[in-house]
Design a protein around this motif. Structure first.
Motif, mmCIF file in Angstrom:
data_model
loop_
_atom_site.group_PDB
_atom_site.id
_atom_site.type_symbol
_atom_site.label_atom_id
_atom_site.label_comp_id
_atom_site.label_asym_id
_atom_site.label_seq_id
_atom_site.Cartn_x
_atom_site.Cartn_y
_atom_site.Cartn_z
ATOM 1 N N THR A 104 0.911 -1.142 -0.082
ATOM 2 C CA THR A 104 -0.007 0.166 -0.088
ATOM 3 C C THR A 104 0.816 1.261 -0.043
ATOM 4 O O THR A 104 2.160 1.161 0.131
ATOM 5 N N THR A 105 0.211 2.307 -0.107
ATOM 6 C CA THR A 105 0.782 3.462 -0.047
ATOM 7 C C THR A 105 1.578 3.943 1.227
ATOM 8 O O THR A 105 2.991 4.036 1.219
ATOM 9 N N ARG A 106 1.222 3.359 2.418
ATOM 10 C CA ARG A 106 1.685 3.583 3.661
ATOM 11 C C ARG A 106 3.082 2.669 3.614
ATOM 12 O O ARG A 106 4.190 2.884 4.180
ATOM 13 N N TYR A 109 6.019 3.809 1.361
ATOM 14 C CA TYR A 109 7.007 4.891 2.010
ATOM 15 C C TYR A 109 7.626 4.441 3.251
ATOM 16 O O TYR A 109 8.596 4.720 3.672
ATOM 17 N N ARG A 110 6.733 3.592 3.960
ATOM 18 C CA ARG A 110 7.493 3.084 5.123
ATOM 19 C C ARG A 110 8.802 2.288 4.924
ATOM 20 O O ARG A 110 9.907 2.588 5.549
ATOM 21 N N GLN A 111 8.771 1.340 3.796
ATOM 22 C CA GLN A 111 9.909 0.550 3.526
ATOM 23 C C GLN A 111 11.223 1.402 2.887
ATOM 24 O O GLN A 111 12.244 1.190 3.215
ATOM 25 N N VAL A 112 10.557 2.468 2.248
ATOM 26 C CA VAL A 112 11.777 3.102 1.401
ATOM 27 C C VAL A 112 12.392 3.998 2.483
ATOM 28 O O VAL A 112 13.688 4.228 2.556
ATOM 29 N N PHE A 113 11.678 4.731 3.347
ATOM 30 C CA PHE A 113 12.319 5.289 4.395
ATOM 31 C C PHE A 113 13.041 4.569 5.461
ATOM 32 O O PHE A 113 14.046 5.167 5.835
ATOM 33 N N VAL A 165 6.050 15.624 -9.913
ATOM 34 C CA VAL A 165 5.018 14.494 -10.118
ATOM 35 C C VAL A 165 5.438 13.104 -9.853
ATOM 36 O O VAL A 165 4.599 12.409 -9.661
ATOM 37 N N ASN A 166 6.680 12.980 -10.369
ATOM 38 C CA ASN A 166 7.086 11.483 -10.417
ATOM 39 C C ASN A 166 7.991 10.790 -9.091
ATOM 40 O O ASN A 166 8.470 11.993 -8.390
ATOM 41 N N PHE A 167 7.813 9.769 -8.521
ATOM 42 C CA PHE A 167 8.925 9.083 -7.779
ATOM 43 C C PHE A 167 8.688 9.728 -6.243
ATOM 44 O O PHE A 167 9.797 9.964 -5.655
ATOM 45 N N PRO A 168 7.398 10.157 -5.672
ATOM 46 C CA PRO A 168 7.352 10.633 -4.706
ATOM 47 C C PRO A 168 7.907 10.091 -3.390
ATOM 48 O O PRO A 168 8.390 10.666 -2.483
ATOM 49 N N ASN A 169 7.892 8.672 -3.290
ATOM 50 C CA ASN A 169 8.386 8.108 -2.073
ATOM 51 C C ASN A 169 9.911 8.193 -2.108
ATOM 52 O O ASN A 169 10.495 8.423 -1.090
ATOM 53 N N TYR A 170 10.556 7.699 -3.312
ATOM 54 C CA TYR A 170 11.996 7.800 -3.491
ATOM 55 C C TYR A 170 12.575 9.135 -3.115
ATOM 56 O O TYR A 170 13.577 9.369 -2.512
ATOM 57 N N ARG A 171 11.990 10.118 -3.865
ATOM 58 C CA ARG A 171 12.731 11.505 -3.895
ATOM 59 C C ARG A 171 12.468 12.149 -2.690
ATOM 60 O O ARG A 171 13.492 12.751 -2.082
#
Length: 263
Positions: A104-106, A109-113, A165-171
């Motif tokens: 999911t979205t959460r 973000y959680r795993q990338v962070f 617009v692109n790659f919000p969690n990574y960037r």
């Protein structure tokens, strides 16, 4: 023990970390610890260094070490292993990272962070006591691997692939890494530390032209399924720049091939 400058590179068995180690190992100035969450993969990567006759890398200057930056226990065990064998660390290159995660979205973000931000901060904290024991002439060094995708200005001003617009969690994880870097640069400056970050991608100021022909300006590594336009060997030079250049050039900055990037 070793009299050479002792370097630990997390995420060192592949991608930019691997090529940074390859280049550092061509001199006898460094003893390099190739950090990997899979010890056998690190051993195989060092064997690849040995087998590649097209370069002058010296695998004798490289040793594997297990470190999974998503695990506090693994990070602490790695720090203990370095303390027991070497008693110090001179350069910490905090490079391990991921670009995406399932769920999911959460969960994305959680795993990338968890890997790109929390893991890097925990790694720095674990190795700070050993870095404080460094007597290297180049100073105590911490070098983060960032990206031009972490620049808020460029995210707002760019069009196409590099638009916000692109790659919000990574960037956003790389934007956070930049702040973590600045924190340590200011926190440790009175102790003689030099802390900076690298942007190994193609200089975004040239993206509007280059992306029309090449598709993207980032390095071709496993993070992007080898779809980037830039040779990771070139990107690795910027990782080394952040870890070895003068204090004036890198401290508290995100540096690329030509200078520093805007926030």
């Amino acid at each position: 023990m070793t009299s050479k400058t002792l370097v630990l590179v997390t995420g060192g068995n592949q991608g930019l970390g691997y090529f940074a180690i390859q280049q550092l190992s061509t001199t006898d100035d460094y003893h390099i610890l190739m950090g990997s969450r899979d010890f056998e993969k690190a051993e195989k990567a060092i064997q690849t260094l040995s087998d590649d006759k097209s370069i002058k890398a010296n695998p004798a200057n490289v040793k594997p070490i297990h470190i999974d930056t998503s695990s506090d226990e693994s990070i602490q065990a790695a720090a203990k292993a370095v303390e027991d064998k070497y008693g110090r660390l001179d350069i910490l290159m905090v490079n391990a990272g991921i670009s995406h995660a399932p769920g999911t979205t959460r969960e994305h973000y959680r795993q990338v962070f968890d890997t790109n931000v929390f893991g890097q901060a925990v790694t720095v904290e674990a190795f700070l006591p050993l870095l404080r024991k460094s007597t290297a002439s180049g100073g105590k060094r911490i070098a983060f691997t960032s990206s031009d995708l972490g620049s808020l200005r460029w995210a707002l001003e760019s069009k196409g692939l590099y638009s916000g617009v692109n790659f919000p969690n990574y960037r956003s994880s790389k934007t956070a890494v930049n702040m973590v870097m600045v924190h340590y640069a200011r926190l440790l400056e009175d102790e003689g530390f030099i802390v900076g970050a690298s942007n190994p991608d193609l200089n975004l100021r040239h993206q509007s032209i280059m992306c029309q022909y090449l598709g993207s300006g980032y390095c071709a590594t496993n993070l992007d399924a080898y779809g980037g336009a830039k040779d990771p060997r070139e990107g690795a030079k910027v990782l080394i720049k952040a870890a070895t250049d003068s204090k004036e050039s890198v401290d508290g900055l995100v540096v690329d091939e030509t200078g520093s990037q805007p926030w």
